[in-house]
Design a protein around this motif. Structure first.
Motif, PDB file in Angstrom:
ATOM      1  N   THR A   1       0.810  -1.243   0.086  1.00 29.13           N
ATOM      2  CA  THR A   1      -0.099   0.060  -0.098  1.00 29.13           C
ATOM      3  C   THR A   1       0.887   0.948   0.039  1.00 29.13           C
ATOM      4  OG1 THR A   1       0.025   0.153   2.379  1.00 29.13           O
ATOM      5  CG2 THR A   1      -1.754  -1.399   1.154  1.00 29.13           C
ATOM      6  N   VAL A   2       0.250   2.167  -0.864  1.00 33.26           N
ATOM      7  CA  VAL A   2       1.132   3.393  -1.013  1.00 33.26           C
ATOM      8  C   VAL A   2       0.310   4.679  -1.035  1.00 33.26           C
ATOM      9  CG1 VAL A   2       2.905   4.713  -2.141  1.00 33.26           C
ATOM     10  CG2 VAL A   2       2.719   2.143  -2.499  1.00 33.26           C
ATOM     11  N   GLN A   3       0.391   5.654  -0.115  1.00 36.66           N
ATOM     12  CA  GLN A   3      -0.470   6.675  -0.089  1.00 36.66           C
ATOM     13  C   GLN A   3       0.481   7.837  -0.842  1.00 36.66           C
ATOM     14  OE1 GLN A   3      -1.412   7.184   4.076  1.00 36.66           O
ATOM     15  NE2 GLN A   3      -3.638   6.890   3.179  1.00 36.66           N
ATOM     16  N   VAL A   4      -0.109   8.569  -1.739  1.00 30.87           N
ATOM     17  CA  VAL A   4       0.507   9.523  -2.680  1.00 30.87           C
ATOM     18  C   VAL A   4      -0.052  10.840  -2.941  1.00 30.87           C
ATOM     19  CG1 VAL A   4       1.545   9.769  -5.070  1.00 30.87           C
ATOM     20  CG2 VAL A   4       1.384   7.240  -4.046  1.00 30.87           C
ATOM     21  N   ARG A   5       0.767  11.796  -2.823  1.00 35.03           N
ATOM     22  CA  ARG A   5      -0.066  13.095  -3.171  1.00 35.03           C
ATOM     23  C   ARG A   5       0.740  13.753  -4.000  1.00 35.03           C
ATOM     24  NH1 ARG A   5      -3.228  15.513   0.399  1.00 35.03           N
ATOM     25  NH2 ARG A   5      -2.511  14.479   2.255  1.00 35.03           N
ATOM     26  N   LEU A   6       0.347  14.338  -5.427  1.00 36.89           N
ATOM     27  CA  LEU A   6       1.058  14.986  -6.427  1.00 36.89           C
ATOM     28  C   LEU A   6       0.739  16.340  -6.196  1.00 36.89           C
ATOM     29  CD1 LEU A   6      -0.288  12.578  -9.291  1.00 36.89           C
ATOM     30  CD2 LEU A   6       1.615  12.363  -7.673  1.00 36.89           C
ATOM     31  N   SER A   7       2.008  16.994  -6.665  1.00 28.86           N
ATOM     32  CA  SER A   7       1.893  18.500  -6.895  1.00 28.86           C
ATOM     33  C   SER A   7       2.470  19.025  -7.900  1.00 28.86           C
ATOM     34  CB  SER A   7       2.584  19.238  -5.399  1.00 28.86           C
ATOM     35  OG  SER A   7       3.732  18.888  -5.189  1.00 28.86           O
ATOM     36  N   LYS A   8       2.418  20.376  -8.403  1.00 33.96           N
ATOM     37  CA  LYS A   8       3.135  20.845  -9.456  1.00 33.96           C
ATOM     38  C   LYS A   8       3.203  22.155  -9.443  1.00 33.96           C
ATOM     39  CE  LYS A   8       2.832  21.133 -14.642  1.00 33.96           C
ATOM     40  NZ  LYS A   8       1.909  20.644 -15.775  1.00 33.96           N
ATOM     41  N   ALA A   9       4.294  22.824  -9.437  1.00 29.75           N
ATOM     42  CA  ALA A   9       4.520  24.113  -9.203  1.00 29.75           C
ATOM     43  C   ALA A   9       3.753  25.111 -10.252  1.00 29.75           C
ATOM     44  CB  ALA A   9       6.205  24.721  -9.487  1.00 29.75           C
ATOM     45  N   GLY A  10       2.941  26.051  -9.678  1.00 23.57           N
ATOM     46  CA  GLY A  10       2.181  27.058 -10.209  1.00 23.57           C
ATOM     47  C   GLY A  10       0.982  26.400 -10.549  1.00 23.57           C
TER      48      GLY A  10
ATOM     49  N   GLY B   1      -9.575   9.573 -11.666  1.00 27.37           N
ATOM     50  CA  GLY B   1      -9.904  11.270 -11.518  1.00 27.37           C
ATOM     51  C   GLY B   1      -9.004  11.598 -10.376  1.00 27.37           C
ATOM     52  N   ALA B   2      -7.730  11.369 -10.284  1.00 33.01           N
ATOM     53  CA  ALA B   2      -6.751  11.811  -9.374  1.00 33.01           C
ATOM     54  C   ALA B   2      -6.353  13.221  -9.444  1.00 33.01           C
ATOM     55  CB  ALA B   2      -5.493  10.889  -9.074  1.00 33.01           C
ATOM     56  N   LYS B   3      -6.454  14.182  -8.522  1.00 31.73           N
ATOM     57  CA  LYS B   3      -6.144  15.709  -8.489  1.00 31.73           C
ATOM     58  C   LYS B   3      -4.846  16.077  -8.037  1.00 31.73           C
ATOM     59  CE  LYS B   3     -11.157  16.724  -9.571  1.00 31.73           C
ATOM     60  NZ  LYS B   3     -11.534  15.325  -9.818  1.00 31.73           N
ATOM     61  N   PHE B   4      -4.268  17.140  -8.468  1.00 30.35           N
ATOM     62  CA  PHE B   4      -3.100  17.664  -7.610  1.00 30.35           C
ATOM     63  C   PHE B   4      -3.484  18.024  -6.133  1.00 30.35           C
ATOM     64  CE2 PHE B   4      -1.524  18.696 -11.562  1.00 30.35           C
ATOM     65  CZ  PHE B   4      -0.420  17.884 -12.042  1.00 30.35           C
ATOM     66  N   GLY B   5      -2.885  17.619  -5.000  1.00 28.88           N
ATOM     67  CA  GLY B   5      -2.993  17.797  -3.960  1.00 28.88           C
ATOM     68  C   GLY B   5      -3.918  17.080  -3.088  1.00 28.88           C
ATOM     69  N   GLU B   6      -4.482  15.893  -3.707  1.00 31.43           N
ATOM     70  CA  GLU B   6      -5.605  14.878  -3.262  1.00 31.43           C
ATOM     71  C   GLU B   6      -4.419  13.572  -2.963  1.00 31.43           C
ATOM     72  OE1 GLU B   6      -9.247  11.978  -4.729  1.00 31.43           O
ATOM     73  OE2 GLU B   6      -7.967  13.329  -6.153  1.00 31.43           O
ATOM     74  N   LEU B   7      -4.895  13.030  -1.821  1.00 28.75           N
ATOM     75  CA  LEU B   7      -3.908  12.079  -1.308  1.00 28.75           C
ATOM     76  C   LEU B   7      -4.767  10.679  -1.924  1.00 28.75           C
ATOM     77  CD1 LEU B   7      -1.856  10.949   0.585  1.00 28.75           C
ATOM     78  CD2 LEU B   7      -3.823  10.827   2.261  1.00 28.75           C
ATOM     79  N   VAL B   8      -3.858   9.855  -2.585  1.00 23.71           N
ATOM     80  CA  VAL B   8      -4.501   8.597  -3.406  1.00 23.71           C
ATOM     81  C   VAL B   8      -3.960   7.445  -2.652  1.00 23.71           C
ATOM     82  CG1 VAL B   8      -4.595   7.506  -5.441  1.00 23.71           C
ATOM     83  CG2 VAL B   8      -4.919  10.012  -5.418  1.00 23.71           C
ATOM     84  N   THR B   9      -4.814   6.533  -2.214  1.00 17.65           N
ATOM     85  CA  THR B   9      -4.120   5.375  -1.670  1.00 17.65           C
ATOM     86  C   THR B   9      -4.284   4.306  -2.816  1.00 17.65           C
ATOM     87  OG1 THR B   9      -5.157   6.068   0.722  1.00 17.65           O
ATOM     88  CG2 THR B   9      -4.496   3.617   0.049  1.00 17.65           C
ATOM     89  N   ILE B  10      -2.981   3.587  -2.898  1.00 18.21           N
ATOM     90  CA  ILE B  10      -2.782   2.430  -4.023  1.00 18.21           C
ATOM     91  C   ILE B  10      -2.562   1.206  -3.318  1.00 18.21           C
ATOM     92  CG2 ILE B  10      -1.541   1.802  -5.937  1.00 18.21           C
ATOM     93  CD1 ILE B  10      -0.575   4.669  -6.474  1.00 18.21           C
ATOM     94  N   ALA B  11      -3.689   0.258  -3.305  1.00 16.82           N
ATOM     95  CA  ALA B  11      -3.345  -0.800  -2.590  1.00 16.82           C
ATOM     96  C   ALA B  11      -3.331  -2.151  -3.489  1.00 16.82           C
ATOM     97  CB  ALA B  11      -4.676  -1.164  -1.332  1.00 16.82           C
ATOM     98  N   VAL B  12      -2.409  -3.026  -3.530  1.00 15.26           N
ATOM     99  CA  VAL B  12      -2.250  -4.029  -4.563  1.00 15.26           C
ATOM    100  C   VAL B  12      -1.813  -5.261  -3.764  1.00 15.26           C
ATOM    101  CG1 VAL B  12      -1.902  -2.334  -6.524  1.00 15.26           C
ATOM    102  CG2 VAL B  12       0.056  -3.210  -5.285  1.00 15.26           C
ATOM    103  N   GLU B  13      -1.921  -6.286  -4.672  1.00  9.26           N
ATOM    104  CA  GLU B  13      -1.488  -7.692  -4.398  1.00  9.26           C
ATOM    105  C   GLU B  13      -0.463  -8.028  -5.143  1.00  9.26           C
ATOM    106  OE1 GLU B  13      -4.776 -10.381  -4.380  1.00  9.26           O
ATOM    107  OE2 GLU B  13      -5.829  -9.363  -2.887  1.00  9.26           O
TER     108      GLU B  13
END
Length: 501
Positions: free
Chosen positions: A295-304, A347-359
């Protein structure tokens, strides 16, 4: 419970209130679940045939559809009036009566008529007749299924009025009650030398529980001194610091830093640069063909770019996140195995926390001791996107998520159906039905302390059948048994997120 009539069988739990004392007819020796039903019915007076039905045998039978319509779902209780005869003629093969049915007059299922009737209660103060002269073929003509409902009662009428002390007669849940009435079931040819017995098709938990699971039991990790006996090989919440920077790091060609709550990867010179988990630190503890969870919790960001803005994957299907394994063999052959890929439907957006859970299941080549390296990598995004990892866990499915011998059939859904098992974000043993959607366990922002299963990435029309699934103990399934499913599902109104949570 079911009642089936054909040239086969009738299966139901019946409470008989007749010209004597109240009695019960059941096919198993199990004691009553509701002793209050027994005590309440033992105090009733004798019931008899209704006087208002004296002319019933010569009464003209009206079609069901003329009196109650042709709807397959009826929300009000159906009462067939005393002295009236009704013949079932619903054109559809199924009928659900949410509040049940009380037959004061007569209800007839004619020969050759097929129907599945679902009802929480069936009360027969008058007459119920069912006929089927077809050959025995294992397929019932009429099947009555008792569905879930609340504690129920019925009101005695006509000459039986007051038989329950002037009050309604309490009958409990899922009851078939014959109160002074009669049931005529002709489900076998006349020349058959015996009659159909009433029997209970519920699972007998005292004798029918399988002793062994068809789902593989939990097996401890290898007895290697360096292996965590709980099977947790890597777990890091980066708000506690960045910890081991050797096993988890940014890939070459990018920079990283430890923020107050994340491991941040930035200045990525290519979409192929991101973060990576080095499996050589756990290889001695891993086994081929065994299931592991990541499991990985990811948050994306981009300058500007403002938070809440769609990323490039949502806009054009390019520059999407990709989780994969990369192995370099001793012969310098590089092999890449995709574990999960982001799709625009997420539908992931910048600043949103996304949980990736895989087997993940490794094969023998993955775990070959001669491999030069074995990495789990997360990248694929445009090079100007910064990636923050807020938590990462790699572990064996916990022992608590596996069925226990002797308790396999107490519930066919895993004991984690309330999403409170603390699986570090993984929904295991539940899993997504399609590889492009995400299923995870996330904290509830509305109800403090609650968690819920979330399914994301199914907003495309072609994903209408995508959702959450789990494996059922086949040994607990019996032919003729009917299973009940219930779930609490939240559909956030007006949410910009995927509309199925």
């Amino acid at each position: 419970m079911t009642m089936m009539v054909s040239a086969l069988a009738v299966a139901v739990a019946v409470l008989l209130v007749r010209g004597g004392r109240c009695g019960s007819v059941r096919g198993s020796t199990r004691t009553w679940k509701h002793e209050v039903v027994r005590s309440a019915m033992e105090s009733v007076d004798d019931f008899s045939s209704l006087n208002c039905n004296n002319e019933l045998d010569t009464a003209k039978c009206d079609p069901w559809t003329e009196l109650y319509g042709a709807e397959q779902l009826v929300s009000d209780k159906v009462i067939i009036e005393c002295g009236k005869c009704v013949e079932m003629d619903l054109p559809e093969p199924q009928l659900t009566l949410l509040e049940g049915i009380d037959i004061h007059g007569k209800l007839i299922f004619p020969d050759g008529y097929d129907l599945i009737l679902r009802t929480p209660v069936l009360v027969i103060q008058g007459e119920l007749e069912m006929y089927s002269t077809k050959a025995v073929d294992g397929t019932p003509s009429v099947r009555i299924i008792l569905i879930a409902g609340g504690e129920d009662t019925f009101v005695p009428i006509d000459n039986n009025e007051g038989k329950c002390g002037g009050e309604s007669c309490f009958i409990g849940k899922k009851a078939v009650v014959v109160a002074g009435g009669k049931v005529n079931v002709k489900g076998l040819p006349d020349q058959t030398p015996t009659w159909v017995k009433l029997h209970d098709v519920e699972l007998d938990l005292d004798s029918d529980i399988p002793k062994e699971s068809e789902i593989n039991p939990w097996v401890p990790p290898p007895s290697n001194g360096n292996c965590n006996p709980d099977g947790i090989y890597f777990r890091m919440n980066f708000n506690e610091g960045c910890g081991d920077r050797e096993s988890f790091a940014a890939s070459p060609g990018s920079k990283s830093t430890c923020t107050s709550n994340s491991f941040k990867v930035f200045d990525r010179s290519s979409s192929l640069h991101g973060s990576q988990l080095d499996m050589k630190y756990f290889r001695a503890c891993l086994e081929a063909n065994r299931k592991y969870l990541l499991t990985v919790q990811v948050r994306l960001s981009k300058a500007g770019t403002a938070a809440g803005t769609s990323n490039a994957c949502n806009d054009n299907g390019l520059d999407c996140m990709e989780l994969y394994q990369e192995v370099m063999s001793s012969s310098f052959t590089r092999r890449k195995s995709i574990i999960w890929q982001e799709r625009p439907s997420l539908g992931a957006k910048f600043g949103e926390l996304v949980t990736i859970a895989v087997e993940i299941v490794f094969d023998a080549d993955d775990l070959d001791a001669g491999n030069i390296y074995q990495l789990i990598k997360l990248d694929g995004l445009a090079s100007d996107v910064d990636v923050e990892i807020e938590s990462l866990s790699f572990f064996l499915p916990p022992a608590m998520l596996f069925p226990l011998p002797g308790k396999l059939c107490e519930g066919l859904a895993p004991p984690t159906g309330d999403a409170e098992h603390g699986g570090y974000g993984s929904p295991y043993p539940f899993y997504p039905t399609h590889p492009w959607i995400l299923a995870s366990i996330e904290p509830d922002t509305i109800v403090p302390g609650n968690s819920f299963f979330r399914v994301r990435g199914r907003s495309d029309r072609v994903n209408a059948d995508a959702g959450l699934a789990w494996d059922i103990e086949k040994a607990c399934l019996h032919e003729g048994a009917y299973l009940r499913f219930s779930a609490d599902i939240r559909l956030p109104v007006g949410s910009s997120q995927d509309p199925f949570e």
